[in-house]
Design a protein around this motif. Structure first.
Motif, mmCIF file in Angstrom:
data_model
loop_
_atom_site.group_PDB
_atom_site.id
_atom_site.type_symbol
_atom_site.label_atom_id
_atom_site.label_comp_id
_atom_site.label_asym_id
_atom_site.label_seq_id
_atom_site.Cartn_x
_atom_site.Cartn_y
_atom_site.Cartn_z
ATOM 1 N N LEU A 117 -15.633 20.353 -0.741
ATOM 2 C CA LEU A 117 -16.648 20.855 -1.673
ATOM 3 C C LEU A 117 -16.573 20.131 -3.014
ATOM 4 O O LEU A 117 -17.609 19.835 -3.621
ATOM 5 C CB LEU A 117 -16.509 22.357 -1.845
ATOM 6 C CG LEU A 117 -16.832 23.162 -0.583
ATOM 7 C CD1 LEU A 117 -16.423 24.617 -0.758
ATOM 8 C CD2 LEU A 117 -18.301 23.041 -0.230
ATOM 9 N N ARG A 118 -15.374 19.838 -3.474
ATOM 10 C CA ARG A 118 -15.239 19.077 -4.725
ATOM 11 C C ARG A 118 -15.822 17.681 -4.562
ATOM 12 O O ARG A 118 -16.492 17.161 -5.460
ATOM 13 C CB ARG A 118 -13.758 18.985 -5.121
ATOM 14 C CG ARG A 118 -13.218 20.160 -5.877
ATOM 15 C CD ARG A 118 -13.684 20.207 -7.322
ATOM 16 N NE ARG A 118 -13.370 19.003 -8.060
ATOM 17 C CZ ARG A 118 -12.200 18.743 -8.637
ATOM 18 N NH1 ARG A 118 -11.223 19.623 -8.591
ATOM 19 N NH2 ARG A 118 -12.001 17.606 -9.278
ATOM 20 N N PHE A 119 -15.563 17.053 -3.415
ATOM 21 C CA PHE A 119 -16.125 15.724 -3.169
ATOM 22 C C PHE A 119 -17.650 15.789 -3.161
ATOM 23 O O PHE A 119 -18.317 14.947 -3.766
ATOM 24 C CB PHE A 119 -15.607 15.140 -1.851
ATOM 25 C CG PHE A 119 -16.134 13.775 -1.581
ATOM 26 C CD1 PHE A 119 -15.564 12.662 -2.178
ATOM 27 C CD2 PHE A 119 -17.234 13.586 -0.758
ATOM 28 C CE1 PHE A 119 -16.065 11.389 -1.962
ATOM 29 C CE2 PHE A 119 -17.751 12.324 -0.532
ATOM 30 C CZ PHE A 119 -17.160 11.219 -1.134
ATOM 31 N N ALA B 123 -16.058 29.314 -7.658
ATOM 32 C CA ALA B 123 -16.703 28.598 -8.774
ATOM 33 C C ALA B 123 -17.309 27.279 -8.304
ATOM 34 O O ALA B 123 -18.420 26.913 -8.722
ATOM 35 C CB ALA B 123 -15.709 28.361 -9.902
ATOM 36 N N ILE B 124 -16.607 26.568 -7.431
ATOM 37 C CA ILE B 124 -17.140 25.311 -6.886
ATOM 38 C C ILE B 124 -18.398 25.605 -6.065
ATOM 39 O O ILE B 124 -19.418 24.928 -6.196
ATOM 40 C CB ILE B 124 -16.082 24.599 -6.018
ATOM 41 C CG1 ILE B 124 -14.869 24.194 -6.849
ATOM 42 C CG2 ILE B 124 -16.678 23.395 -5.287
ATOM 43 C CD1 ILE B 124 -15.122 23.167 -7.898
ATOM 44 N N ILE B 125 -18.323 26.625 -5.227
ATOM 45 C CA ILE B 125 -19.469 26.994 -4.393
ATOM 46 C C ILE B 125 -20.660 27.403 -5.266
ATOM 47 O O ILE B 125 -21.796 26.975 -5.021
ATOM 48 C CB ILE B 125 -19.083 28.102 -3.396
ATOM 49 C CG1 ILE B 125 -18.116 27.516 -2.352
ATOM 50 C CG2 ILE B 125 -20.317 28.710 -2.722
ATOM 51 C CD1 ILE B 125 -17.445 28.534 -1.469
ATOM 52 N N ASP B 126 -20.402 28.197 -6.304
ATOM 53 C CA ASP B 126 -21.481 28.591 -7.215
ATOM 54 C C ASP B 126 -22.102 27.376 -7.893
ATOM 55 O O ASP B 126 -23.322 27.310 -8.084
ATOM 56 C CB ASP B 126 -20.970 29.571 -8.274
ATOM 57 C CG ASP B 126 -20.630 30.941 -7.704
ATOM 58 O OD1 ASP B 126 -21.019 31.233 -6.549
ATOM 59 O OD2 ASP B 126 -19.956 31.709 -8.417
ATOM 60 N N GLY B 127 -21.286 26.418 -8.278
ATOM 61 C CA GLY B 127 -21.790 25.200 -8.911
ATOM 62 C C GLY B 127 -22.707 24.412 -7.990
ATOM 63 O O GLY B 127 -23.765 23.925 -8.407
ATOM 64 N N ILE B 128 -22.321 24.292 -6.721
ATOM 65 C CA ILE B 128 -23.156 23.577 -5.754
ATOM 66 C C ILE B 128 -24.436 24.364 -5.492
ATOM 67 O O ILE B 128 -25.526 23.782 -5.434
ATOM 68 C CB ILE B 128 -22.377 23.301 -4.457
ATOM 69 C CG1 ILE B 128 -21.223 22.320 -4.738
ATOM 70 C CG2 ILE B 128 -23.301 22.739 -3.381
ATOM 71 C CD1 ILE B 128 -20.256 22.142 -3.594
ATOM 72 N N ARG B 129 -24.308 25.664 -5.362
ATOM 73 C CA ARG B 129 -25.515 26.494 -5.166
ATOM 74 C C ARG B 129 -26.488 26.305 -6.323
ATOM 75 O O ARG B 129 -27.704 26.233 -6.117
ATOM 76 C CB ARG B 129 -25.130 27.958 -5.033
ATOM 77 C CG ARG B 129 -24.537 28.312 -3.686
ATOM 78 C CD ARG B 129 -24.046 29.732 -3.644
ATOM 79 N NE ARG B 129 -23.680 30.126 -2.294
ATOM 80 C CZ ARG B 129 -22.841 31.109 -2.012
ATOM 81 N NH1 ARG B 129 -22.304 31.832 -2.980
ATOM 82 N NH2 ARG B 129 -22.545 31.391 -0.762
#
Length: 188
Positions: A4-6, A89-95
């Motif tokens: 997800l970070r990538f 937080a990563i998932i929310d950012g991508i969303r």
């Protein structure tokens, strides 16, 4: 977390969400985590102390046969209790990046489920954050320490092994060169 970070830090900025989300094939149990325009990227994430090594799941995972290029992205992290950089937080950012793209939003949500992430378990992940230690990108090519399918002796299979990253220094690609290579995959 590493995949997800990538996706968030490299692929979406380089090629846009429309190409980046479909390129995430790791949840579908593919040999590498991302494939886009003949380039494959295997992502490995670790919170281990030095000397770091990465587990390789099969003789095909670092095999570049049929690819224009194969890269290994390694993200070394430090676990931080109640810190920033949580999985939600990563998932929310991508969303948020996908908010105006219903097709890729739906695909992303499906891939999250395939990867084993469910929103109803969000609270399990919110107390653990991660701080970056190092990130490295390796170009997998001739001479890289690996086992490929072609190198197997007849009768040998189900190969799993590890690669010590300290033995891979000659294969490191600088961040800017890698970003340019990935940006070259953008559909105009």
């Amino acid at each position: 977390y590493g995949e997800l970070r990538f996706l968030q830090d490299y692929l979406i900025p380089a090629v846009g969400a429309g190409q980046a989300v479909p390129a995430w094939i790791g949840p579908r149990k593919a040999q590498q985590d991302f494939q886009i325009s003949g380039i494959a990227i295997e992502v490995k994430t670790s919170i281990a102390k030095q000397h770091q090594k990465v587990p390789i799941a099969s003789e095909q995972q670092l095999d570049d046969t049929g690819l224009d290029a194969l890269y290994l992205y390694h993200l070394s992290l430090r676990e931080v209790r109640d810190g920033d950089g949580t999985l939600p937080a990563i998932i929310d950012g991508i969303r948020n990046q996908l908010s105006e793209d219903p097709t890729n939003t739906a695909l992303f949500e499906d891939l999250l489920i395939q990867a084993g992430y469910l929103d109803e378990h969000r609270d399990r992940y919110e107390d653990t954050g991660y701080a970056d230690r190092t990130g490295q990108i390796f170009h997998i090519r001739e001479g890289f320490p690996r086992i490929t399918e072609q190198a197997l002796v007849n009768g040998v299979g189900d190969v799993q092994y590890s690669v010590s990253l300290s033995a891979c220094a000659a294969f490191v690609v600088d961040d800017e060169t890698f970003r340019i290579k990935i940006a070259g995959c953008r559909n105009e």
